[in-house]
Design an enzyme around this catalytic site. Structure first.
Site, PDB file in Angstrom:
ATOM      1  N   TYR A 130       0.822  -1.200   0.000  1.00  0.00           N
ATOM      2  CA  TYR A 130       0.000   0.000   0.000  1.00  0.00           C
ATOM      3  C   TYR A 130       0.863   1.260   0.000  1.00  0.00           C
ATOM      4  CZ  TYR A 130      -3.430   3.441   1.558  1.00  0.00           C
ATOM      5  OH  TYR A 130      -4.232   4.548   1.655  1.00  0.00           O
ATOM      6  N   TRP A 132       0.890   5.602  -1.966  1.00  0.00           N
ATOM      7  CA  TRP A 132       0.590   6.427  -3.132  1.00  0.00           C
ATOM      8  C   TRP A 132       1.631   6.269  -4.222  1.00  0.00           C
ATOM      9  CZ3 TRP A 132      -2.516  11.173  -4.030  1.00  0.00           C
ATOM     10  CH2 TRP A 132      -3.663  11.203  -3.239  1.00  0.00           C
TER      11      TRP A 132
END
Length: 787
Positions: A130, A132
């Site tokens: 996980y 961005w």
């Protein structure tokens, strides 16, 4: 041929050959804005996109990042892993790393993946990874890692949902509709500027969050839209413990509320509407299910507690008369109710998301232009905009043959409790037994909670692998560390589904040291595992860019818009993309004809009472919105409520070492804001080094006294790289100011199992010890600077 229409009343599209976008250097894009760049060999000159009226200052983090000492320049392997092989061990952040050549490290990595797959199966590999990562449709790290494991191993254990919206993404489909369409294809800033009389924003609309959009953003339109709306007479009402959760451009009314009590305020508003017969009976009858049952809860028929404004005032700290007046104003004109991500990043976070939708339904304004309900409007730069009328380039990830998954914020639970059952969204699932963790493009020591517990959890596995551009805490903690390029060191395509431009992200500088992009790294591992052709499909990185561009080009051509060749686009630096009509999405269509356009809920209507959720029999998420006070409340040991929200000087923890991020620190630490009243009680002066602590951990921060923080609350944003000192103890001190040493690692409820990292309780005191040396941004083996 036609060109895309203007977005908004003042936005015109540049032509695809407009030289303005590249006049100041090489075009590029980041999650916080499009820009052009020039490299002089030491620093990067960054020029925001010429059509951006309010560029993000976070672009300043690029200026000194490319050759910063925090960058990883060579593959590194932990000595203990090299000498003793894979296996559980007490991992730490020590500097005991050994430089290894690319051929050797890829051989060892391929061998370890093959071993784990052969002995335990692909279900023993956690590739959720996980984070961005960076902008770019091809080199996006999570897409690369997922494609690799789908090809090389037939799949991996994945994660679902996000740390930002873990509760809302599960509750909304049950009661109103899909998360994406409700947050991103609903109310636009254009509608607000033209139609809205009242914006009631629970959690506010922080401008710092609106500066960010996954994939890129060329025009930050929010400040101007708020200014125009406020000038027309729109009242922006921010319900938050922090005054600056709504920007000055909105000329907002601030209602400081006790953290975590928003549902009580919403119930008080709803009771006022009901008791004064101001609710829209016709709308509730035609478009909703379950209101009569819920009305019994409001009036106390269900539990003996009347949820009126006076009851709400005692919980929230907001006067009953203020609540009543606000309820009347909700139906006096066009009103819009929004809920920030922040509210659902807490225990029982499903409730404010659901209750706000019910409150809006009672006003009868859902589906009206500029009115009703828009979850997370203002939470990111994606919201409040028209979506593109054509698809953006998307990297195919293949098929994941492993059924096992976890809600993303339950990673420590998974690692500490393999084989144990857990509840999620009506299902009884089992945590898999993970042996290999593979991370690329993320920093769990930023976004996860209770970092001491997370360290214990990561120590249970055989091997941790990390691709990273810099020495983040995750890189320091891994067994195998592979140096990855920054976007400025490679070519890519920048795009977001809500931004009307496609950006040629051209390489600006050569990669640092021995850094490679993720595609090249995975191609090397795939070659050693005999699946290189399947992974690359015989394409180079440049050929993949050309391939991914074609569907967008074809869609443009099919709609009669200019559809230049890839080379033309690449040389121009950008092309315009057409926007879909501002049609209000599914809620507008549902309002117009609920039979022809039913919602995707079980009933096809707005579910004020949800029989599906009631059937799960979760006591922490009943069948209608309910006031559930958090189980952790301020007490003598931890009397202050800590708000740990997103930072203003960076995206999460990205480029924490960058110039703009560093400019906001004091004594090298993250800054904590405290109300002067609370500071005086503790003899804390502005600029003092302070210690925040509770039963889970402790960290240092620099104090800033501010009346923008309500009494009883302290504010320490996330994103400071975890820098634990005293690792030989069970509770090391983070000397850099990472609030997640303090936050609780629990799920929002058994329904969503979302993240609860927004709020916790702490004590704060002046730090009188010797100022420690901060090593957060030092490469292994280097000394740090004194705080």
């Amino acid at each position: 041929m036609r060109r895309p229409s203007a977005i908004g009343t003042t936005l015109g599209e540049p032509r695809m050959d407009d030289p303005r976008s590249r006049s100041a250097g090489t075009p590029h894009a980041a999650h916080w804005g499009s820009f052009s760049a020039r490299w002089d060999g030491e620093r990067l000159a960054v020029t925001p996109h010429p059509d951006d009226p309010a560029p993000s200052p976070i672009l300043g983090n690029f200026t000194d990042a490319l050759r910063h000492k925090a960058r990883i320049t060579r593959p590194m392997v932990r000595r203990g892993w090299l000498e003793r092989g894979p296996g559980p061990r007490r991992r730490d952040f020590s500097d005991d790393l050994v430089a290894v050549g690319w051929d050797e490290v890829l051989d060892r990595l391929a061998g370890e993946i093959t071993r784990v797959k052969a002995e335990f199966g692909a279900q023993a590999i956690y590739g959720g990874s996980y984070g961005w990562a960076s902008a770019g449709r091809f080199h996006h790290a999570s897409g690369q890692i997922h494609r690799f494991f789908n090809v090389a191993c037939g799949g991996y254990v994945r994660s679902v949902n996000s740390y930002s919206a873990g509760a809302s993404s599960v509750i909304l489909p049950h009661v109103l509709g899909a998360f994406e369409v409700l947050s991103r294809r609903n109310i636009t800033w254009e509608q607000i500027a033209e139609h809205t009389d009242l914006v009631l924003a629970f959690g506010g609309m922080p401008l710092k969050n609106q500066m960010i959009a996954s994939g890129g953003i060329t025009r930050h339109v929010e400040p101007d839209a708020m200014t125009r709306a406020a000038a027309r007479g729109t009242l922006f009402c921010s319900v938050s413990p922090l005054r600056d959760d709504m920007p000055e451009e909105a000329r907002p009314l601030w209602l400081p509320i006790r953290p975590g009590t928003d549902v009580a305020m919403m119930l008080g508003l709803a009771h006022t509407l009901l008791s004064e017969d101001l609710h829209d009976r016709a709308f509730l009858a035609r478009y909703c299910v379950g209101f009569d049952i819920f009305a019994g809860y409001l009036t106390g028929a269900e539990d003996g507690i009347v949820k009126d404004a006076a009851w709400a005032a005692g919980i929230t700290g907001i006067a009953a008369t203020t609540i009543q007046d606000l309820a009347r104003r909700l139906v006096a004109g066009r009103s819009l109710i929004t809920v920030a991500h922040a509210l659902q990043r807490a225990q029982y976070g499903e409730q404010p998301v659901w209750m706000a939708a019910v409150l809006s339904a009672m006003t009868g304004q859902i589906g009206l232009p500029g009115g009703g309900y828009n979850y997370a409007l203002g939470a990111m730069g994606h919201t409040g905009r028209r979506v593109n009328a054509v698809p953006i380039p998307t990297m195919p990830q293949g098929r994941n043959g492993v059924a096992d998954f976890i809600p993303v914020a339950r990673i420590a639970d998974m690692l500490l409790n393999p084989g144990e059952p857990y509840d999620y969204n009506g299902q009884r699932l089992t945590y898999p037994d993970i042996k290999l963790i593979y991370w690329a493009g993320g920093n769990p020591f930023h976004h996860h909670q209770d970092l001491t517990r997370l360290r214990r959890a990561f120590s249970q596995v055989d091997t941790i692998v990390c691709h990273e551009t810099a020495w983040t805490p995750m890189a320091r903690f891994a067994d195998i560390v592979l140096p990855a390029t920054m976007t400025l060191e490679r070519d890519d395509i920048g795009a977001a589904a809500t931004d009307p431009r496609l950006i040629a992200m051209r390489q600006v500088v050569e990669p640092i040291g021995e850094a490679r992009d993720d595609f090249t790294i995975f191609s090397g591992v795939a070659a050693r595992m005999g699946c290189e052709q399947a992974f690359t499909e015989g394409r180079s990185a440049r050929q993949w860019l050309e391939h991914l561009y074609q569907p967008t080009r074809q869609a443009l051509a099919d709609k009669g818009w200019p559809a230049p060749s890839f080379e033309t686009f690449w040389q121009a630096g950008e092309i315009a993309l057409p926007s879909a009509p501002d049609d209000g999405g599914i809620l507008r269509a549902f309002r117009a004809d609920p039979k022809a356009n039913p919602l995707t809920t079980p009933s096809g209507r707005i579910e004020i009472v949800c029989e599906t959720i009631a059937g799960f029999r979760y006591d922490d998420c009943p069948g209608h919105p309910t006031w559930l006070p958090a189980t952790e409340q301020p007490d003598a040991a931890a009397p202050l409520t800590l708000i740990a929200n997103q930072p203003a000087t960076r995206l999460h923890s990205q480029l924490d070492f960058g110039a703009y991020s560093q400019s906001a620190k004091r004594h090298g630490c993250e800054v904590m804001r405290i109300n002067p009243y609370d500071a005086a009680e503790r003899a804390i002066a502005d600029g003092d080094l302070v210690r925040l602590f509770n039963a889970r951990g402790a960290c240092l921060a620099a104090a800033r006294l501010s009346d923008a923080v309500m009494p009883g609350v302290v504010h320490l944003p996330t994103g400071a790289w975890y820098d634990p000192q005293g690792e030989d103890t069970d509770e090391p001190l983070c000397v850099h100011g990472n609030p997640n040493v303090l936050t609780r690692d629990i799920g929002t409820s058994r329904l969503a199992q979302g993240c609860c990292g927004q709020v916790t309780t702490v004590q704060c005191e002046r730090y009188t010890g010797a100022r420690p040396t901060i090593r957060a941004h030092e490469p292994p083996g280097q000394a740090g600077e004194q705080a």
